[in-house]
Design a protein around this motif. Sequence first.
Motif: not given
Lengths: 225, 225
Positions: B19-23, B167-178, B180-187
């Motif tokens: 968390i510290q590194d990403f933040a 489920d017809g998801a339009e947006v994904i929310v990363l539901g765990c602080a663990d 962190v840092g994966t959103s850009f590549e997952l997008q």
Amino acid sequence: MKRILIINPNSSEEMTRDIQDFATLYAENEAEVVTAKIEDAPKFIETYQDEAQAAPGMTRLIQKNQKHYDGFLVACHSDPNLDLMKEISHKPVVGIGESSMHSACLLGDRFTVISATTGSIPNKEALARKYNLGKQLTSVRPLDSVTGAVDKLDLCERVSRDAIDEDGAEVIVLGCADLVGTSFELQGRIGLPVVDGIASGLSTLLGFINQALFISKVRRYGGHV
Amino acid sequence: MKRILIINPNSSEEMTRDIQDFATLYAENEAEVVTAKIEDAPKFIETYQDEAQAAPGMTRLIQKNQKHYDGFLVACHSDPNLDLMKEISHKPVVGIGESSMHSACLLGDRFTVISATTGSIPNKEALARKYNLGKQLTSVRPLDSVTGAVDKLDLCERVSRDAIDEDGAEVIVLGCADLVGTSFELQGRIGLPVVDGIASGLSTLLGFINQALFISKVRRYGGHV
């Protein structure tokens, strides 16, 4: 430096200038901000007819400027044509209504929206319900219901105090772009957090740009992809 | 420069460092960021008992640091003890659960939360309902339901694709602080907006600080004022 286009959906020159002045100050080191008004729209957006009249100009503005800006802010608190803008834009689009009302929910349990006119109350209520924030919206208080006070801040203070005393408001949302720049002083007077739509919307939009977020293009805003 | 204290409500050293590194990277020019963990809390927060165990340490952390920081971020996606933190803090407090779920609503109509474990599904659902975002939450998809993939990103991609298709998801929310840092590549892989809790929460908190906003101290978070 990021570039943001603020769309003022009405044709008021004065309001456009006030928004531009405030937004320039607010975004200062983070973004270059340009505010554009819609020439063939009314001077003030209150009805669905006003909204429809603003749609072609707003559409052209987004289509012409897709490549030149990193994001768009719709700067009218009734979020006119926001779904349409989200559908046609390839860049993030934020409405000051949605942004300020969602933000208010993080700052307290119940919020009151100060609206410019009594006529805009039902649309504000419908907007909150549309966003599923109807339970947190405790009231909409219009400025034109107050007689006596002439100064904008005095008016806001009067309706805010009524909202606190009679509606249990914990947060005040400035429900008109015309109230831009009054939040800091109003906060000082009433002691509640006061959410300014332009500041809130810019802040949310800048956050989305920083996070490389965009409007989802599947389902609701997919359009003819 | 603004100062933000990120409270990791668990005792995991590794997660605190991630968390510290990403933040630090994310907030770079805008804020100085310090992440603190809770020594006497479990390594992972899943149950209400875990949450209760973290409460005394979190309370002490806020009380000791009121004057030294401009705002606090609770960096666990179940927003443990967030109401308590809002009640005792004089500075703005944001939870990564509330921030990321509210943000998701501005980016699309329906969102799916990726959770770490099957056990955390009901709490996530209850959290979304608490925030009145239950209708927009289309599903919670746990990573531990997937077998085969070992890489964190591959796991997230697999559950995201199921969420889109089923489920017809339009947006994904990363539901765990663990996560962190994966959103850009997952997008990039799935083509949907992916909201990272830490980035979203920091962004929202920085916005509140810039707007001089605070947690309302009347009614819900008034405490013994």
